[in-house]
Design a protein around this motif. Sequence first.
Motif, mmCIF file in Angstrom:
data_model
loop_
_atom_site.group_PDB
_atom_site.id
_atom_site.type_symbol
_atom_site.label_atom_id
_atom_site.label_comp_id
_atom_site.label_asym_id
_atom_site.label_seq_id
_atom_site.Cartn_x
_atom_site.Cartn_y
_atom_site.Cartn_z
ATOM 1 N N LEU A 1 0.819 -1.215 0.000
ATOM 2 C CA LEU A 1 0.000 0.000 0.000
ATOM 3 C C LEU A 1 0.856 1.270 0.000
ATOM 4 N N LEU A 2 1.954 1.217 0.715
ATOM 5 C CA LEU A 2 2.766 2.429 0.921
ATOM 6 C C LEU A 2 3.485 2.860 -0.355
ATOM 7 N N THR A 3 4.055 1.887 -1.063
ATOM 8 C CA THR A 3 4.859 2.238 -2.234
ATOM 9 C C THR A 3 4.151 1.939 -3.546
ATOM 10 N N ILE B 1 17.617 -5.423 -1.245
ATOM 11 C CA ILE B 1 18.098 -4.058 -0.922
ATOM 12 C C ILE B 1 17.550 -3.671 0.441
ATOM 13 N N ASP B 2 18.415 -3.302 1.348
ATOM 14 C CA ASP B 2 17.980 -2.852 2.693
ATOM 15 C C ASP B 2 18.603 -1.482 2.962
ATOM 16 N N LEU B 3 17.715 -0.499 3.352
ATOM 17 C CA LEU B 3 18.231 0.856 3.600
ATOM 18 C C LEU B 3 19.134 0.848 4.832
ATOM 19 N N ASP B 4 20.156 1.666 4.777
ATOM 20 C CA ASP B 4 21.074 1.737 5.937
ATOM 21 C C ASP B 4 20.583 2.805 6.903
ATOM 22 N N HIS B 5 20.588 2.426 8.132
ATOM 23 C CA HIS B 5 20.233 3.375 9.225
ATOM 24 C C HIS B 5 18.929 4.096 8.950
ATOM 25 N N PHE B 6 17.962 3.343 8.668
ATOM 26 C CA PHE B 6 16.649 3.955 8.422
ATOM 27 C C PHE B 6 15.959 4.309 9.731
ATOM 28 N N LYS B 7 16.245 3.538 10.737
ATOM 29 C CA LYS B 7 15.586 3.758 12.035
ATOM 30 C C LYS B 7 15.767 5.192 12.530
ATOM 31 N N PRO B 8 16.982 5.730 12.402
ATOM 32 C CA PRO B 8 17.170 7.116 12.875
ATOM 33 C C PRO B 8 16.304 8.111 12.120
ATOM 34 N N VAL B 9 15.967 7.817 10.835
ATOM 35 C CA VAL B 9 15.087 8.736 10.073
ATOM 36 C C VAL B 9 13.747 8.839 10.780
ATOM 37 N N ASN B 10 13.241 7.665 11.106
ATOM 38 C CA ASN B 10 11.974 7.638 11.851
ATOM 39 C C ASN B 10 12.111 8.386 13.165
ATOM 40 N N ASP B 11 13.222 8.060 13.820
ATOM 41 C CA ASP B 11 13.388 8.629 15.160
ATOM 42 C C ASP B 11 13.555 10.148 15.103
ATOM 43 N N GLY C 1 10.294 11.561 12.368
ATOM 44 C CA GLY C 1 8.924 11.043 12.527
ATOM 45 C C GLY C 1 8.627 9.927 11.527
ATOM 46 N N HIS C 2 7.634 9.142 11.911
ATOM 47 C CA HIS C 2 7.268 7.960 11.122
ATOM 48 C C HIS C 2 6.695 8.332 9.761
ATOM 49 N N ASP C 3 5.927 9.466 9.717
ATOM 50 C CA ASP C 3 5.337 9.886 8.440
ATOM 51 C C ASP C 3 6.428 10.209 7.424
ATOM 52 N N GLY D 1 9.357 8.960 7.474
ATOM 53 C CA GLY D 1 9.917 7.655 7.084
ATOM 54 C C GLY D 1 9.083 7.015 5.982
ATOM 55 N N ASP D 2 7.729 7.106 6.127
ATOM 56 C CA ASP D 2 6.845 6.531 5.097
ATOM 57 C C ASP D 2 7.074 7.201 3.747
ATOM 58 N N LEU D 3 7.149 8.520 3.777
ATOM 59 C CA LEU D 3 7.322 9.246 2.517
ATOM 60 C C LEU D 3 8.651 8.873 1.868
ATOM 61 N N GLY E 1 9.058 -3.156 5.869
ATOM 62 C CA GLY E 1 10.065 -2.323 6.505
ATOM 63 C C GLY E 1 10.832 -1.525 5.466
ATOM 64 N N ASP E 2 12.188 -1.555 5.553
ATOM 65 C CA ASP E 2 12.992 -0.830 4.573
ATOM 66 C C ASP E 2 13.686 -1.797 3.625
ATOM 67 N N GLU E 3 13.011 -2.945 3.351
ATOM 68 C CA GLU E 3 13.596 -3.983 2.498
ATOM 69 C C GLU E 3 12.884 -4.041 1.138
ATOM 70 N N ALA F 1 27.075 -7.509 3.159
ATOM 71 C CA ALA F 1 27.415 -6.139 2.761
ATOM 72 C C ALA F 1 27.300 -5.201 3.946
ATOM 73 N N LYS F 2 26.268 -5.430 4.779
ATOM 74 C CA LYS F 2 26.109 -4.597 5.988
ATOM 75 C C LYS F 2 27.353 -4.749 6.860
ATOM 76 N N GLY F 3 27.765 -6.034 6.948
ATOM 77 C CA GLY F 3 28.908 -6.320 7.811
ATOM 78 C C GLY F 3 30.193 -5.647 7.322
HETATM 79 N N1 LIG Z 1 8.496 4.872 8.630
HETATM 80 C C1 LIG Z 1 8.476 3.523 8.579
HETATM 81 N N2 LIG Z 1 9.364 2.845 9.253
HETATM 82 C C2 LIG Z 1 9.363 1.514 9.199
HETATM 83 C C3 LIG Z 1 8.389 0.825 8.448
HETATM 84 N N3 LIG Z 1 8.603 -0.529 8.566
HETATM 85 C C4 LIG Z 1 9.662 -0.669 9.365
HETATM 86 N N4 LIG Z 1 10.149 0.577 9.754
HETATM 87 C C5 LIG Z 1 11.270 0.853 10.579
HETATM 88 O O1 LIG Z 1 12.443 0.701 9.808
HETATM 89 C C6 LIG Z 1 13.521 0.380 10.687
HETATM 90 C C7 LIG Z 1 14.330 -0.683 10.076
HETATM 91 O O2 LIG Z 1 15.403 -0.878 10.860
HETATM 92 P P1 LIG Z 1 16.540 -1.849 10.588
HETATM 93 O O3 LIG Z 1 16.686 -2.100 9.149
HETATM 94 O O4 LIG Z 1 16.425 -3.040 11.475
HETATM 95 O O5 LIG Z 1 17.779 -1.019 11.082
HETATM 96 P P2 LIG Z 1 18.415 0.242 10.436
HETATM 97 O O6 LIG Z 1 18.139 1.355 11.320
HETATM 98 O O7 LIG Z 1 17.976 0.394 9.011
HETATM 99 O O8 LIG Z 1 19.902 -0.218 10.497
HETATM 100 P P3 LIG Z 1 20.635 -1.176 9.551
HETATM 101 O O9 LIG Z 1 19.688 -1.868 8.724
HETATM 102 O O10 LIG Z 1 21.361 -2.098 10.411
HETATM 103 O O11 LIG Z 1 21.504 -0.329 8.730
HETATM 104 C C8 LIG Z 1 12.882 0.023 12.005
HETATM 105 O O12 LIG Z 1 13.098 1.082 12.961
HETATM 106 C C9 LIG Z 1 11.397 -0.089 11.707
HETATM 107 O O13 LIG Z 1 10.613 0.370 12.826
HETATM 108 C C10 LIG Z 1 7.451 1.576 7.775
HETATM 109 O O14 LIG Z 1 6.587 1.068 7.100
HETATM 110 N N5 LIG Z 1 7.500 2.935 7.876
#
Ligand SMILES: Nc1nc2c(ncn2[C@@H]2O[C@H](COP(=O)(O)OP(=O)(O)OP(=O)(O)O)[C@@H](O)[C@H]2O)c(=O)[nH]1
Length: 625
Positions: free
Chosen positions: A469-471, A502-512, A515-517, A519-521, A545-547, A615-617
């Motif tokens: 739904l998101l993307t 493909i997994d985003l690097d350090h996505f969690k801090p973006v949310n943190d 904000g989560h919105d 992150g969604d965008l 998630g970010d995969e 690759a993360k490692g």
């Molecule tokens: N905004 C948003 N965040 C999400 C969604 N699904 C998962 N996340 C967050 O994405 C983050 C994914 O974190 P990880 O991939 O484990 O860790 P990271 O911060 O990306 O660090 P590394 O992957 O180790 O580089 C988590 O904090 C989830 O809460 C989503 O649909 N929207």
Amino acid sequence: MEQQHTADPGRAQLSGPALLTRLRHRPLLIIRLAVATLGILTLALAWPDVLSDLESRETAARERLRTQALLRARAAGETIQATIERFDFALKITRAAVPDGLQAVASHSRMVVEALPPELVLQQFLIDADGYLVYSSLGPSPRNYLGDRNYFRSLATDTGDILQVSPPVLGRLTGKWSIQIARAIKRNGRFDGVVSLAVSPDAWTQQLARFETAPRDTLTLVDGSGHVLLRTLKGREHYGKQAPQQRDYILHPERQEGDYVAHASVDGVLRQYAWTRLPSGLVMLSGIALDEALAPVHEINHWTLLRAGLSSALFALVVIILLLALQRYEKAVHQLGVREEHYRGVLTHMGEGIMVIDRHGLIVDTNPAFSVITGIPAGEARGLPVSALEPADTGETGLAARLALPRPGHWETDFPGVRKDGQGYTGHAMVSCVHDAHGRVTHRIALLTDVTEQRRRDSEIWHQANFDLLTGLPNRALMNDRIESLLRQARRNQGHVTVMFIDLDHFKPVNDLYGHDTGDLLLGQVGQRLATLFRGDDSVARLGGDEFIVAMAADANPEADAALARKVLDSLSRPFTITGRDLRISCSIGIAHFPGDGDSADTLINRADQAMYKAKGRGRAGWST
Ligand SMILES: Nc1nc2c(ncn2[C@@H]2O[C@H](COP(=O)(O)OP(=O)(O)OP(=O)(O)O)[C@@H](O)[C@H]2O)c(=O)[nH]1
């Protein structure tokens, strides 16, 4: 050459008038009434003819009997009259000898008596003017007084010269029945006695016996007053008796002949009588017993009546059977009518449209739901080709094109429909073939439904089940299918499949931080960027998630892998503008190949995931296999 066809108008119509329902009321009742009336009329007309035939046959027979009785009376009368004249001649001869004395009388008497049939004549005798017997051809006799006899009295008082034939009397001396046939003797014009012949009625009756008669027919000789002289049937019982009723021959002495039907007073037998008056004044009666004489006619009439009765009964039976058959037919029609109404109700009120198509592809019949679905009234639909239900450019996916194929049995399909007002819809048709007795397809019946809304909902559900739904990218389930499809193709072509994790690097801090919105965008923009980065044949999906996953048919060599990874790393390293803020992010990529790393979607994704962790490692923002 294109042939022009018209729809067959002879078929019963789904939406037309209810034939059986109408038929089951008036017409059959009228037919039954007509059959019953005709039956009664036929019998009523036939029976008077039959009865009239019987009557005319009997009338003709009675007329024949009347004639027969009259002819017989005449013939018998002539015989009797001839005998009387012989008797009279004998009397006159003897009387002529009276003046010459008793000797001469005896001589003449002997002569004439011998000339007469001996069984007939009992005696000839003379009575003097005082009533005493003076001569008998039988010989000397006592001085017997006969002046009290009716014939004597009658002749004594008569002035003329009549022949007196008297009814039989029982002889005082002889004890025998005799008929006296007498004439008066005159001397100087005065009564001077009687000359008489005594005749045996029994013997005389024998003259009548030669007339062939039935056992109960009669020939009777009576005098003018109805006294019986002779009778063929049990004559002795009736000698001298008088007819109890006043008959025409008594009441009308001027009449010479006549006839009547009467019950004989003596034996109660009903007879046809005819009579004729003899010159001697006597009357000869001929009676024919009607029950015997009419027996053959009655038998014919009886059989005629029996035949007519049996024929009538048979006819009535046939009419009754016909009426019963009509009643059963009427009942069956009634039941069919009820069933017809039921099925018509079903056809009329069912939500699915029905369309009957002839073998030329023309619509011959429809139900009301058809008009609701297509917007085409029933009257306009008849004769239209099926292609009129579809847009002009439908081509081979259309219903008309599919119906044109020789496809037996039962099949169904969706088709792009267009209503009469031009509005499009998705139709669904379930088609069945109708065969004739030789197994040839004569018609096809299509059950139509408007599935526009249903197909839209199906598509929505399918989309929800297969897309993120998101993307807006395919989700893991759809990605699995697509990878499996790539694998099948690669197996056929000895090709290769590349799966990138493909997994985003350090996505969690973006949310943190934002904000989560935000992150969604960001995830949405990453998805869009990845989707535009690859060819249409390649598949991009978000696992969650970010995969993200990318799958494609590609060569499995390190140069190609490096080029792919670089393309993704470069693309995602460019800043993303979100709510006016530039955000930068990197990603780690793991790559797996078919056939080298696995031969199923799950294995390849897992292997790519493991490579991504590698690759993360290694410090992120890089790729690994
Ligand atoms: N905004 C948003 N965040 C999400 C969604 N699904 C998962 N996340 C967050 O994405 C983050 C994914 O974190 P990880 O991939 O484990 O860790 P990271 O911060 O990306 O660090 P590394 O992957 O180790 O580089 C988590 O904090 C989830 O809460 C989503 O649909 N929207």
